[in-house]
Design a protein around this motif. Structure first.
Motif, mmCIF file in Angstrom:
data_model
loop_
_atom_site.group_PDB
_atom_site.id
_atom_site.type_symbol
_atom_site.label_atom_id
_atom_site.label_comp_id
_atom_site.label_asym_id
_atom_site.label_seq_id
_atom_site.Cartn_x
_atom_site.Cartn_y
_atom_site.Cartn_z
ATOM 1 N N SER A 136 0.889 -1.290 -0.005
ATOM 2 C CA SER A 136 0.135 0.085 -0.113
ATOM 3 C C SER A 136 0.774 1.173 -0.019
ATOM 4 C CB SER A 136 -0.960 -0.010 1.365
ATOM 5 O OG SER A 136 -1.978 -0.953 1.055
ATOM 6 N N VAL A 137 0.830 2.063 -0.972
ATOM 7 C CA VAL A 137 1.283 3.308 -1.096
ATOM 8 C C VAL A 137 0.614 4.483 -0.896
ATOM 9 C CG1 VAL A 137 2.896 2.205 -3.031
ATOM 10 C CG2 VAL A 137 1.214 3.424 -3.618
ATOM 11 N N LEU A 138 1.090 5.707 -0.710
ATOM 12 C CA LEU A 138 0.593 6.829 -0.450
ATOM 13 C C LEU A 138 0.165 7.464 -1.634
ATOM 14 C CD1 LEU A 138 -0.704 9.055 1.885
ATOM 15 C CD2 LEU A 138 1.626 10.104 1.623
ATOM 16 N N HIS A 139 -1.069 7.722 -1.723
ATOM 17 C CA HIS A 139 -1.720 8.619 -2.815
ATOM 18 C C HIS A 139 -2.213 9.993 -2.452
ATOM 19 C CE1 HIS A 139 -1.881 4.943 -5.532
ATOM 20 N NE2 HIS A 139 -2.175 4.467 -4.265
ATOM 21 N N TRP A 140 -1.694 11.102 -3.035
ATOM 22 C CA TRP A 140 -2.182 12.439 -2.572
ATOM 23 C C TRP A 140 -2.276 13.328 -3.819
ATOM 24 C CZ3 TRP A 140 -1.619 12.968 2.940
ATOM 25 C CH2 TRP A 140 -2.325 14.185 3.695
ATOM 26 N N HIS A 141 -3.481 13.241 -4.503
ATOM 27 C CA HIS A 141 -3.554 13.942 -5.857
ATOM 28 C C HIS A 141 -4.949 14.099 -6.356
ATOM 29 C CE1 HIS A 141 -2.416 9.727 -6.630
ATOM 30 N NE2 HIS A 141 -3.627 9.910 -7.323
ATOM 31 N N GLY A 142 -5.194 15.124 -7.065
ATOM 32 C CA GLY A 142 -6.557 15.177 -7.715
ATOM 33 C C GLY A 142 -6.194 15.648 -9.117
ATOM 34 N N ASP A 143 -5.117 15.389 -9.593
ATOM 35 C CA ASP A 143 -4.814 15.754 -11.351
ATOM 36 C C ASP A 143 -4.245 14.325 -11.848
ATOM 37 O OD1 ASP A 143 -5.328 18.223 -11.025
ATOM 38 O OD2 ASP A 143 -3.274 19.243 -11.087
#
Length: 235
Positions: A136-143
């Motif tokens: 499980s990796v960290l996702h942090w985006h809206g684009d």
């Protein structure tokens, strides 16, 4: 003794090299940060560093009118990529690389924030990203972005089809954040992005708990991934 230089372009102070810093130093790189907001942060020959890393930030590549430095970074990356020099982009950095390669960058219409695994393509499983399989990796985006011409898609998620790509052997773009520190340093992410988290209705406590749960395995896998990539960028 270090004999190579890695330049990291940093857009917000808490989105730094994180867990990638130790593997970079172990591979013989001296690290130099170039921070947005310093007048001379792009005053270097873009082809000179042995490695260029463009880090994340909470703006869009298409917001170049509001943030004129975006156009300068794209021009810098175009010179770097034309010279086929080792380049890593993370989140905003990956989007900037995609744009420099002629691809479109745009809002995905969703906020993908939190920990979840990737779905690796055949190319991804044959690449250094294989170390992230089932992690499980960290996702942090809206684009998101279109896949650049000539690039190989390495990873996807159900919500965002283009999570990672390689362009040749020396250019790697990662939409997600394998480098993020998930211990006490993760508090800087939670505070720095407090408004975004509130607007998205996300639980700070839940993210903090997931960081504790998934952080150790992500740190090990991310170190293996970046170490593997660094071993082969001069092949």
């Amino acid at each position: 003794m270090t004999s190579k230089k890695a330049v990291a372009v940093r857009h917000v102070h808490f989105e730094d090299l994180g867990t990638f810093a130790a593997p970079l130093r172990a591979a013989g790189f001296a690290i130099e940060y170039r921070d947005v907001g310093n007048d001379d942060y792009l005053s270097f020959d873009p082809t000179e560093p042995d490695l260029l890393v463009v880090l994340g930030g909470p703006i869009g590549v298409y917001e170049d009118t509001a943030y004129p430095f975006v156009a300068d970074e794209i021009a810098m990356l175009q010179a770097r990529l034309a010279a086929d020099r080792p380049t890593l982009g993370i989140c905003l950095g990956a989007q900037l690389i995609a744009r420099a390669l002629g691809a479109r960058v745009y809002s995905s219409g969703i906020k993908e924030i939190g920990f979840s695994p990737l779905s690796l393509s055949a190319a991804g499983l044959a690449s250094p990203l294989r170390h992230l399989a089932d992690v499980s990796v960290l996702h942090w985006h809206g684009d998101t972005f279109d896949l650049p011409r000539g690039a190989e898609l390495l990873a996807s998620t159900p919500d965002i089809a283009r999570q990672a790509f390689m362009h040749g052997r020396k250019v790697l773009g990662l939409q997600f954040h394998p480098e993020a520190e998930t211990g006490a340093a993760f508090e800087r992410w939670l505070v720095g992005h407090a408004c975004e988290l509130a607007a998205a209705g996300l639980s700070v406590a839940g993210l903090r708990a997931d960081a504790r749960r998934f952080g150790p395995s992500l740190k090990r896998a991310a170190a293996a991934m970046i170490g593997d990539w660094l071993e082969h960028i001069d092949d």
